[in-house]
Write a protein that holds these residues in place. Structure first.
Motif, short mmCIF file in Angstrom:
data_model
loop_
_atom_site.label_atom_id
_atom_site.label_comp_id
_atom_site.label_asym_id
_atom_site.label_seq_id
_atom_site.Cartn_x
_atom_site.Cartn_y
_atom_site.Cartn_z
N HIS A 36 2.25 1.70 13.03
CA HIS A 36 3.07 1.88 11.84
C HIS A 36 4.39 2.51 12.26
N ASN B 179 7.77 -1.46 6.13
CA ASN B 179 6.53 -1.42 5.35
C ASN B 179 5.48 -2.37 5.91
N ALA B 180 5.81 -3.08 6.99
CA ALA B 180 4.84 -3.96 7.64
C ALA B 180 4.38 -3.28 8.92
N LEU B 181 3.09 -3.43 9.18
CA LEU B 181 2.57 -2.86 10.42
C LEU B 181 2.95 -3.78 11.58
#
Lengths: 432, 262
Positions: free
Chosen positions: A251, A256-258
């Motif tokens: 993260h 907001n995207a892994l």
């Protein structure tokens, strides 16, 4: 007008990608100091609210992660659940799922090649403007995309979030006669795909060949869609059950995207280039020949040529769909009876943008205890940043507008699906 | 030619928390897309075009729900920029499937998904656009019907009321000649309380409706819940049935067992 050594370029909201994101590039002279793909698509927290839902709801709920590739979500969820529950499906159900997936590939690749990516190569802001000068090309693209949607609609009732796929099979399977009307349009689509491959092979590409680790599914006898082992050009060869032992999500603050990494290796590439390079021998002869005619032979390392590889996959998908129309006979039952049990199931399938991994842990009533979903764009995101890091120094002599265009195009090479990845693009280029 | 192009109504397509499927419906209108683009000026549609013209817009199509502070502010700005604001899809009209957080502790949800929850900024709720600004027309569906979308755009351009029925899926089901899945097969079906628009797809595919188009006008959810119990559904099953893609729409929220946020 700023000097080449000290410029700031900003694009706040990337166009022609699915979802919301921004890109930040910081350069000092020729040195790229930082690249961040910022995904500001708000998190929707699917893996959290899936807990407590029944196993049978997962295909329809996870389809809502992405309106562009809902079938990929349905397929990965269904295969994972069937692994958990120990279900084997009838060979004809398997074949029908492959046809369903071909429909999504044709629709999704058609959308990306003609409506999102081609305008970059031809110097237009969008397909509507492209259509003013190249009406027949855009009309061919729309009809091709529609041919894919016709498969999806016939099998699943509608183009987006179709309703027929189920754990154990389908809620309803078509007769042979019902599938027959697809044949003429798919024959046209096969020819149109070949024409598309030849057309996009004339597009001018910059020379850019990163040293990728390609990761894709590989099946003993088929070009991969629903199943296969996860393999790479660096010796990886694992089952979906081992995915989390080899790939790790991180993260990062700007997204907001892994981000996914191959443990011990780093960033990697999933999607059309990887599938093509690792599975060229499994393409039907007609698709191999089209690829060779378009000077696409594995390994294709230039991501700007992914548009050509998508066109070759269009040839494959149309050919495969026609093959399935010949081979299909309705299965004795649309779906097999499913009994819940406490278990864990994992599966990976080939979404249009690459490997889509699902894992579910179920309780004895079939309720989801934990869920994990790794979409293709999460996996590609670190690799997109690496591409930009490697691409930018070569562009330092170019104008701000040219750099911006190339950077955006480099991102669009991936057909990134930001809506999927949040479970991502705005370009800020800082040069000091 | 130039003046004609300037006279075309300006349309903006805006995205909030969603799957992109509803705006994709416009691109899925393959036969009509180029004609639509001649009739209107697609001034802002980032998913399809690099041209992003500034407002004001004659029509704003809004997809997605409000889940962040930033988006709660952005919708206010978009409302001021759009003469007619139309929300499209279950996320924009009811909060979408992501509204399931409204019954949970959102911090726990974030911790369940992200290793570094402090990087994530999100509201405790996912809410419809109409909970934030006045909306001129709400087009339902998960996803919306592209035919209904074209009807709403045409009607708005013509200054008439869109012909979008508010009766239940049952009407479409009867018209389609489906056998009633609940009566004949005992399969729980949300069709009697769900607004039409899909063409009664699920019953035609041998399954019960799962409520994509949200509650119909004046739905009798209590009666349907009772029928579900007769069919052997547990209260957990009934709660899950109503807590789908339109979970936060008031009648479904109420029928799911808890009218209020916990």
């Amino acid at each position: 007008m700023s000097t080449p050594r000290n410029r700031t370029i900003k694009v706040d909201y990337m166009a022609r990608v699915e979802g919301e994101g921004a890109l930040y590039v910081k350069m000092k002279g020729e040195r790229v100091e930082d690249v961040q793909l910022k995904i500001f698509e708000p998190p929707r927290l699917f893996e959290a609210f899936l807990r407590g839902r029944t196993f049978s709801e997962a295909p329809d709920i996870t389809a809502r992660i992405c309106g562009i590739c809902p079938i990929a979500y349905q397929m990965s969820a269904i295969h994972a659940m069937e692994r958990a529950l120990g279900i084997d499906v009838h060979p004809m159900v398997r074949l029908l799922r492959r046809l369903f997936y071909c429909g999504e590939w044709i629709e999704s690749h058609g959308l990306h090649v003609f409506l999102l990516h081609a305008p970059d190569f031809l110097g237009y802001p969008d397909a509507i403007a492209l259509a003013r000068d190249h009406k027949e090309t855009v009309e061919m693209g729309l009809r091709l995309k529609k041919a894919g949607n016709q498969i999806v609609t016939l099998l699943g009732g509608r183009e987006i979030h179709p309703v027929s796929a189920a754990v154990g099979g389908f809620h309803r399977v078509p007769s042979r006669a019902e599938l027959e009307p697809l044949r003429e349009e798919l024959k046209w689509a096969l020819d149109a795909s070949i024409a598309t491959a030849k057309l996009v092979s004339t597009f001018e590409c910059i020379t850019f060949e990163p040293d990728y680790e390609f990761v894709a599914l590989r099946h003993p006898t088929e070009y991969p869609l629903n199943e296969g082992r996860i393999v790479s050009n660096r010796g990886l060869d694992i089952s979906a059950d081992e995915y989390e032992d080899h790939f790790q999500e991180r993260h990062v603050k700007h997204s907001n995207a892994l981000h996914s990494y191959h443990r011990g290796f780093g960033s990697y590439l999933v999607g059309p280039l990887s599938r093509f390079n690792l599975n060229f021998d499994k393409l039907p002869e007609i698709a191999q020949q089209v690829a060779r005619d378009c000077r696409l032979t594995p390994p294709v390392r230039n991501p700007f040529r992914s548009i050509g590889v998508r066109a070759v996959e269009l040839v494959f998908a149309c050919h495969e769909a026609l093959r399935i129309l010949d081979a299909y006979e309705p299965p004795p039952e649309p779906r097999v009876k499913v009994r819940p049990r406490s278990a864990i199931g994992r599966a990976a399938t080939e979404a249009p943008r690459g490997i889509l991994y699902h894992r579910y842990e179920l309780d004895e009533h079939g309720l989801i205890v934990t869920a994990k979903i790794v979409p293709p764009t999460s996996q590609n995101q670190p690799r997109i940043e690496d591409d930009l890091r490697e691409l930018m120094p070569g562009l330092v002599a170019e104008s701000d507008a040219e750099i911006t265009l190339r950077a955006e195009q480099a991102v669009r090479n991936y057909d990134p699906c930001i809506s999927c990845a949040t479970h991502f693009l705005k370009l800020n280029l800082d040069r000091t | 030619m130039r003046s004609k192009s300037q006279a075309r109504p300006k349309v903006g397509v805006f995205k909030f928390a969603s799957c992109d499927g509803c705006q994709l419906s416009l691109l899925d209108a393959e036969d009509e897309l180029l004609a639509v683009a001649r009739a209107i000026d697609i001034a802002y549609f980032p998913e399809a075009s690099s041209i992003m013209k500034k407002g004001p817009y004659d029509i704003g199509l809004v997809e997605g729900s409000v889940t962040t502070h930033h988006d709660a502010e952005r919708i206010q700005h978009i409302r001021r920029q759009c003469r007619t604001l139309i929300t499209i899809g279950a996320c924009a009209t009811a909060g979408g499937i992501q509204a399931l957080r409204n019954w949970a502790e959102v911090d726990e949800f974030v911790r369940a998904v992200y290793a570094s929850p402090q990087f994530i900024s999100t509201l405790k709720t996912s809410t419809s656009i109409a909970e934030h600004v006045p909306v001129d027309f709400e087009l339902r569906g998960c996803p919306i019907s592209k035919h209904q979308l074209l009807e709403v755009i045409s009607a708005t351009l013509a200054g008439r009321k869109p012909n979008v029925p508010t009766y239940s899926v049952c009407m479409e089901c009867k018209r389609r000649g489906n056998v009633c899945t609940m009566v004949a097969h005992g399969t729980p079906c949300l069709g009697p309380v769900t607004q039409a628009g899909c063409g009664a797809l699920c019953p035609a595919y041998n399954r019960g409706c799962y409520g994509c188009f949200g509650p119909m006008e004046s739905p009798n959810t209590a009666s349907l819940s009772q029928q579900f119990r007769v069919l052997g559904q547990s209260s957990g099953d009934i709660t899950r049935a109503f807590r789908g893609f339109n979970a936060w729409a008031w009648p479904f929220r109420q029928a799911s067992g808890e009218g209020h946020r916990s």
